[in-house]
Design a protein around this motif. Sequence first.
Motif, PDB file in Angstrom:
ATOM      1  N   SER A 109       0.835  -1.189   0.000  1.00 36.45           N
ATOM      2  CA  SER A 109       0.000   0.000   0.000  1.00 36.45           C
ATOM      3  C   SER A 109       0.878   1.250   0.000  1.00 36.45           C
ATOM      4  N   THR A 156      -1.545   6.544 -10.242  1.00 34.77           N
ATOM      5  CA  THR A 156      -2.616   5.665  -9.787  1.00 34.77           C
ATOM      6  C   THR A 156      -3.721   5.620 -10.824  1.00 34.77           C
ATOM      7  N   LYS A 211      -7.403   3.351  -7.947  1.00 39.17           N
ATOM      8  CA  LYS A 211      -6.862   3.070  -6.606  1.00 39.17           C
ATOM      9  C   LYS A 211      -5.751   2.020  -6.602  1.00 39.17           C
ATOM     10  N   LYS A 212      -5.197   1.755  -7.779  1.00 37.70           N
ATOM     11  CA  LYS A 212      -4.040   0.870  -7.885  1.00 37.70           C
ATOM     12  C   LYS A 212      -2.846   1.727  -8.263  1.00 37.70           C
ATOM     13  N   GLN A 226       1.703  -2.930 -12.242  1.00 36.32           N
ATOM     14  CA  GLN A 226       1.143  -2.623 -10.918  1.00 36.32           C
ATOM     15  C   GLN A 226       2.133  -3.016  -9.827  1.00 36.32           C
ATOM     16  N   THR A 259      -1.309  -0.825  -4.168  1.00 40.60           N
ATOM     17  CA  THR A 259      -2.591  -0.135  -4.127  1.00 40.60           C
ATOM     18  C   THR A 259      -2.443   1.171  -3.351  1.00 40.60           C
TER      19      THR A 259
END
Length: 124
Positions: free
Chosen positions: A2, A20, A23-24, A71, A74
């Motif tokens: 996170s 982002t 929200k990733k 990715q 988050t």
Amino acid sequence: MSYSLEDIKAHKTRKSLWLTLHKKVYDVTQFIDEHPGGDEVLLEEAGRDATEAFEDVGHSDEARDLLKGLQIGTLSQADEGALKTAPGVNTTVNKGPGGASQLPLFVVLALIVAFVAWKAGYLG
């Protein structure tokens, strides 16, 4: 993992570019030179929430699949609610004079299709 908005804001250069989407958190540094829309598009969204700009362009399924490999985590739950209100967080689409998008949608889509075809070996 996170990440906070402050973490993401610290990565807004060609050498380290995070953003982002939904929200990733993505590290798109390695993709800067390959982005069909040009590096300027990514650099403008660097260190911010780029969800609205990304969706406005209408990226293909192939473009969305490319994101999976980029990715890195988050957005922290503490910062999720701050996306629309935090100073310096871009949630608007970049517009040119008169409110028009800087690149017509069909041009961006054509670039994405050409990139995917090139990566798949259909071109050159």
